[in-house]
Design a protein around this motif. Structure first.
Motif, PDB file in Angstrom:
ATOM      1  N   PRO A 170       0.813  -1.228   0.000  1.00 19.01           N
ATOM      2  CA  PRO A 170       0.000   0.000   0.000  1.00 19.01           C
ATOM      3  C   PRO A 170       0.844   1.275   0.000  1.00 19.01           C
ATOM      4  N   LEU A 171       2.028   1.240   0.599  1.00 23.66           N
ATOM      5  CA  LEU A 171       2.894   2.419   0.555  1.00 23.66           C
ATOM      6  C   LEU A 171       3.360   2.710  -0.867  1.00 23.66           C
ATOM      7  N   GLY A 186       0.264   3.746  -2.915  1.00 20.55           N
ATOM      8  CA  GLY A 186      -0.148   5.084  -2.491  1.00 20.55           C
ATOM      9  C   GLY A 186       0.739   6.166  -3.065  1.00 20.55           C
ATOM     10  N   ARG A 187       2.024   5.895  -3.119  1.00 20.27           N
ATOM     11  CA  ARG A 187       2.947   6.870  -3.715  1.00 20.27           C
ATOM     12  C   ARG A 187       2.679   7.037  -5.206  1.00 20.27           C
ATOM     13  N   VAL A 238      -0.220   6.548  -6.708  1.00 20.28           N
ATOM     14  CA  VAL A 238      -1.484   7.268  -6.828  1.00 20.28           C
ATOM     15  C   VAL A 238      -1.265   8.755  -6.580  1.00 20.28           C
ATOM     16  N   TRP A 239      -0.462   9.099  -5.568  1.00 25.58           N
ATOM     17  CA  TRP A 239      -0.186  10.496  -5.254  1.00 25.58           C
ATOM     18  C   TRP A 239       0.489  11.202  -6.425  1.00 25.58           C
ATOM     19  N   LYS A 288      -7.051  14.752  -3.079  1.00 25.55           N
ATOM     20  CA  LYS A 288      -5.856  13.978  -3.413  1.00 25.55           C
ATOM     21  C   LYS A 288      -5.414  13.121  -2.227  1.00 25.55           C
ATOM     22  N   THR A 348      -5.798   8.944  -1.937  1.00 28.04           N
ATOM     23  CA  THR A 348      -4.583   8.167  -1.703  1.00 28.04           C
ATOM     24  C   THR A 348      -4.710   7.313  -0.453  1.00 28.04           C
ATOM     25  N   ILE A 349      -5.226   7.877   0.625  1.00 28.82           N
ATOM     26  CA  ILE A 349      -5.400   7.116   1.867  1.00 28.82           C
ATOM     27  C   ILE A 349      -6.432   6.011   1.670  1.00 28.82           C
ATOM     28  N   ILE A 374      -7.229   4.338  -1.127  1.00 28.32           N
ATOM     29  CA  ILE A 374      -6.644   3.253  -1.921  1.00 28.32           C
ATOM     30  C   ILE A 374      -5.648   2.460  -1.084  1.00 28.32           C
ATOM     31  N   ALA A 375      -4.793   3.157  -0.338  1.00 29.67           N
ATOM     32  CA  ALA A 375      -3.796   2.463   0.485  1.00 29.67           C
ATOM     33  C   ALA A 375      -4.468   1.636   1.580  1.00 29.67           C
TER      34      ALA A 375
END
Length: 75
Positions: free
Chosen positions: A17-18, A21-22, A24-25, A49, A53-54, A56-57
C-alpha cells in the motif's frame, strides 16, 4: 515454515500500500488535475488527493492483511 511465509507475506502486504499510495499520489494530477494550476493549488484539490490516496492504500492494506491471516492457524 508456515510462520515464515506469514511474516514475509505480512511484510509485503504492509509495504505494497505504501508503494501504490505513492504512485497514486504522483499520478493523481495527471488524471484529475484538469491541467489547471489554479485549481490544483486549492485546499479542496489537496483534500481530494490525500483522501483518495489514503482510501486506496487502506483498501489494499485491508485486503492484504486479511489474505495473510485468513489461513493462519489459531493458537
Amino acid at each position: 515454515m508456515d510462520t515464515t511465509f506469514t511474516v514475509v507475506f505480512g511484510i509485503i502486504a504492509m509495504l505494497l500500500p505504501l508503494v501504490v499510495g505513492r504512485l497514486v499520489w504522483k499520478r493523481f494530477d495527471k488524471y484529475f488535475g484538469r491541467n489547471d494550476e489554479a485549481y490544483m493549488d486549492t485546499l479542496e484539490y489537496f483534500l481530494k488527493k490525500i483522501g483518495f490516496t489514503i482510501l486506496i492504500a487502506f483498501i489494499l492494506l485491508w485486503i492484504g492483511i486479511s489474505l495473510v491471516f485468513n489461513g493462519s492457524p489459531n493458537y
